[in-house]
Design a protein around this motif. Structure first.
Motif, PDB file in Angstrom:
ATOM      1  N   LEU A 219       0.823  -1.208   0.000  1.00 55.19           N
ATOM      2  CA  LEU A 219       0.000   0.000   0.000  1.00 55.19           C
ATOM      3  C   LEU A 219       0.856   1.257   0.000  1.00 55.19           C
ATOM      4  N   ALA A 220       1.918   1.249   0.805  1.00 55.25           N
ATOM      5  CA  ALA A 220       2.777   2.428   0.898  1.00 55.25           C
ATOM      6  C   ALA A 220       3.454   2.719  -0.436  1.00 55.25           C
ATOM      7  N   GLU A 221       3.959   1.682  -1.095  1.00 57.33           N
ATOM      8  CA  GLU A 221       4.616   1.871  -2.388  1.00 57.33           C
ATOM      9  C   GLU A 221       3.639   2.388  -3.437  1.00 57.33           C
ATOM     10  N   THR A 222       2.453   1.788  -3.476  1.00 57.77           N
ATOM     11  CA  THR A 222       1.447   2.208  -4.454  1.00 57.77           C
ATOM     12  C   THR A 222       0.999   3.640  -4.198  1.00 57.77           C
ATOM     13  N   ALA A 223       0.740   3.968  -2.936  1.00 59.76           N
ATOM     14  CA  ALA A 223       0.289   5.325  -2.593  1.00 59.76           C
ATOM     15  C   ALA A 223       1.380   6.350  -2.878  1.00 59.76           C
ATOM     16  N   LYS A 224       2.610   6.036  -2.517  1.00 55.89           N
ATOM     17  CA  LYS A 224       3.703   6.987  -2.737  1.00 55.89           C
ATOM     18  C   LYS A 224       3.864   7.297  -4.222  1.00 55.89           C
ATOM     19  N   ASN A 225       3.836   6.271  -5.055  1.00 52.03           N
ATOM     20  CA  ASN A 225       3.981   6.494  -6.493  1.00 52.03           C
ATOM     21  C   ASN A 225       2.827   7.328  -7.043  1.00 52.03           C
ATOM     22  N   ALA A 226       1.615   7.030  -6.574  1.00 54.78           N
ATOM     23  CA  ALA A 226       0.449   7.780  -7.048  1.00 54.78           C
ATOM     24  C   ALA A 226       0.520   9.240  -6.614  1.00 54.78           C
ATOM     25  N   PHE A 227       0.915   9.481  -5.390  1.00 52.96           N
ATOM     26  CA  PHE A 227       1.018  10.863  -4.904  1.00 52.96           C
ATOM     27  C   PHE A 227       2.166  11.600  -5.595  1.00 52.96           C
ATOM     28  N   MET A 228       3.259  10.889  -5.844  1.00 52.10           N
ATOM     29  CA  MET A 228       4.382  11.509  -6.545  1.00 52.10           C
ATOM     30  C   MET A 228       3.985  11.907  -7.965  1.00 52.10           C
ATOM     31  N   ASP A 229       3.243  11.042  -8.646  1.00 56.15           N
ATOM     32  CA  ASP A 229       2.795  11.346 -10.012  1.00 56.15           C
ATOM     33  C   ASP A 229       1.963  12.616 -10.059  1.00 56.15           C
ATOM     34  N   ARG A 230       1.300  12.932  -8.964  1.00 50.28           N
ATOM     35  CA  ARG A 230       0.443  14.109  -8.909  1.00 50.28           C
ATOM     36  C   ARG A 230       1.130  15.301  -8.243  1.00 50.28           C
ATOM     37  N   GLY A 231       2.397  15.131  -7.887  1.00 51.11           N
ATOM     38  CA  GLY A 231       3.143  16.231  -7.295  1.00 51.11           C
ATOM     39  C   GLY A 231       2.650  16.639  -5.918  1.00 51.11           C
ATOM     40  N   LEU A 232       2.203  15.664  -5.131  1.00 46.32           N
ATOM     41  CA  LEU A 232       1.564  15.959  -3.847  1.00 46.32           C
ATOM     42  C   LEU A 232       2.490  15.811  -2.641  1.00 46.32           C
ATOM     43  N   LEU A 233       3.725  15.337  -2.867  1.00 44.60           N
ATOM     44  CA  LEU A 233       4.620  15.046  -1.748  1.00 44.60           C
ATOM     45  C   LEU A 233       5.833  15.968  -1.770  1.00 44.60           C
ATOM     46  N   SER A 234       6.376  16.197  -0.588  1.00 50.11           N
ATOM     47  CA  SER A 234       7.574  17.032  -0.466  1.00 50.11           C
ATOM     48  C   SER A 234       8.809  16.251  -0.907  1.00 50.11           C
ATOM     49  N   ARG A 235       9.853  16.976  -1.241  1.00 50.32           N
ATOM     50  CA  ARG A 235      11.116  16.360  -1.637  1.00 50.32           C
ATOM     51  C   ARG A 235      11.675  15.481  -0.530  1.00 50.32           C
ATOM     52  N   SER A 236      11.460  15.864   0.721  1.00 49.18           N
ATOM     53  CA  SER A 236      11.992  15.092   1.846  1.00 49.18           C
ATOM     54  C   SER A 236      11.428  13.676   1.879  1.00 49.18           C
ATOM     55  N   VAL A 237      10.283  13.463   1.227  1.00 46.27           N
ATOM     56  CA  VAL A 237       9.682  12.134   1.139  1.00 46.27           C
ATOM     57  C   VAL A 237      10.026  11.455  -0.181  1.00 46.27           C
ATOM     58  N   THR A 238       9.920  12.186  -1.274  1.00 48.08           N
ATOM     59  CA  THR A 238      10.125  11.569  -2.590  1.00 48.08           C
ATOM     60  C   THR A 238      11.557  11.084  -2.790  1.00 48.08           C
ATOM     61  N   GLU A 239      12.515  11.717  -2.102  1.00 51.60           N
ATOM     62  CA  GLU A 239      13.915  11.360  -2.305  1.00 51.60           C
ATOM     63  C   GLU A 239      14.381  10.208  -1.415  1.00 51.60           C
TER      64      GLU A 239
END
Length: 358
Positions: free
Chosen positions: A281-301
């Motif tokens: 779930l975490a991997e799927t959610a993170k990728n989906a949120f990243m695709d939409r530009g919803l997460l901070s760099r501190s998380v995406t990196e």
């Protein structure tokens, strides 16, 4: 087990708010009802076996987290236990904290006047901690294993390496946003102290928590009390110093019995199942949120993350999410969403559908 049937709140809401409060299962509520009915019918006789009952809870907690029962204490919540821990330390200790960590971690340290330094909370958290340790040389590192706003999770292998490199530095962790999400071996973790409330990912309701301590920590705590004689009353004769400090007064069998029931629930599902489900779930959610530009760099990196996310939002989007009966909580400048084992890809899809609405 029919997971959705165990949690009636899921019939009304898409529940993405475990980071604020876990939910109560049907089976645990039935146990709690039977517990109080027994108390109602038997009065004081109900408490005759409470010492054995509570010892059984300690054994369950220590086994679940692979600690030692003699070093396991039952507490009402993290905040009370951490304050008790701090009051047992001499005032010459120096602390390394994480900037913007949970207030119940940082404020009690700061307000007692301990010398403090801070590691920046960003994508390089572990490197920031290590750099500060090399310069500041703290005697205590006090951190949350998972950050409550961003969901950033510290690398547990890093904690092990850190303890091996700095064996004399105490590592104290708040596990409230972590415990109940994966298999965890306290004895092998590198942590010296783990403290957690039970009402979030443990799904144990309010008023219960626990402390696990390594034997090496005893020499740092309440040394000024060693020359006082311990109570000799029959009901206290087997109590040791730290037990009297962390567990003063009575302990509520309803609350701590609920903790025991929650451990049985999690073990019934299987920690391997829970860990795998949350990782997916975490991997799927993170990728989906990243695709939409919803997460901070501190998380995406970062390469790995918890199941807590703080997504960019606005008043209109937050209202649409609320109107869709999705329970989440505004935190900082975003909206915090959190996924537990009773969530699934449909819950994420609904959230994404609402986000994507124009």
């Amino acid at each position: 087990m029919d997971i959705s049937a165990q949690f009636p709140v899921l019939e009304r809401y898409t529940y993405l708010n475990t980071a604020s409060s876990g939910i109560l299962s049907q089976s645990i509520q039935e146990w709690r009802r039977a517990h109080d009915e027994d108390f109602m019918r038997r009065g004081s006789e109900f408490r005759l076996q409470q010492a054995d009952f509570l010892q059984d809870v300690r054994q369950q907690v220590s086994r679940f987290f692979k600690g030692k029962v003699e070093n396991t204490f039952l507490v009402q919540n993290f905040s009370i236990a951490f304050n008790i821990f701090l009051d047992g330390l001499s005032n010459d200790h120096t602390f390394l904290l994480i900037n913007s960590d949970y207030p119940s971690v940082n404020y009690p340290v700061e307000s007692r006047g301990f010398s403090c330094e801070y590691a920046e909370l960003n994508e390089d958290l572990e490197q920031n901690i290590l750099a500060k340790i090399k310069v500041f040389k703290p005697s205590v590192l006090a951190i949350s294993l998972v950050q409550y706003i961003s969901g950033i999770k510290i690398d547990l292998n890093f904690v092990k390496r850190l303890k091996a490199e700095y064996p004399n530095m105490l590592i104290v962790a708040d596990g409230t946003q972590f415990c109940g999400t994966e298999n965890f071996n306290f004895q092998e973790s590198g942590l010296d102290v783990l403290i957690s409330s039970g009402y979030k990912w443990m799904l144990a309701g309010y008023g219960n928590g626990f402390v696990l301590i390594k034997e090496e920590v005893y020499k740092y705590l309440y040394q000024d009390r060693l020359h006082y004689t311990l109570p000799k009353e029959p009901f206290l004769k087997d109590r040791k110093l730290l037990s009297l400090c962390f567990e003063p007064g009575h302990l509520d069998t309803l609350n701590f019995g609920t903790l025991k029931q929650s451990i049985s629930l999690l073990e019934g599902l299987g920690l391997d199942f829970i860990e795998k489900r949350l990782h997916t779930l975490a991997e799927t959610a993170k990728n989906a949120f990243m695709d939409r530009g919803l997460l901070s760099r501190s998380v995406t990196e970062r390469t790995s993350h918890s199941t807590i996310f703080n997504i960019s939002t606005n008043i209109e989007l937050t209202k649409r999410i609320n109107d869709a009966k999705i329970l989440a909580l505004p935190r900082s400048e975003g909206l915090r969403v959190a996924f537990h084992f009773y969530n699934n890809e449909k819950d994420l899809a609904l959230l994404l559908k609402v986000i994507d609405e124009n």
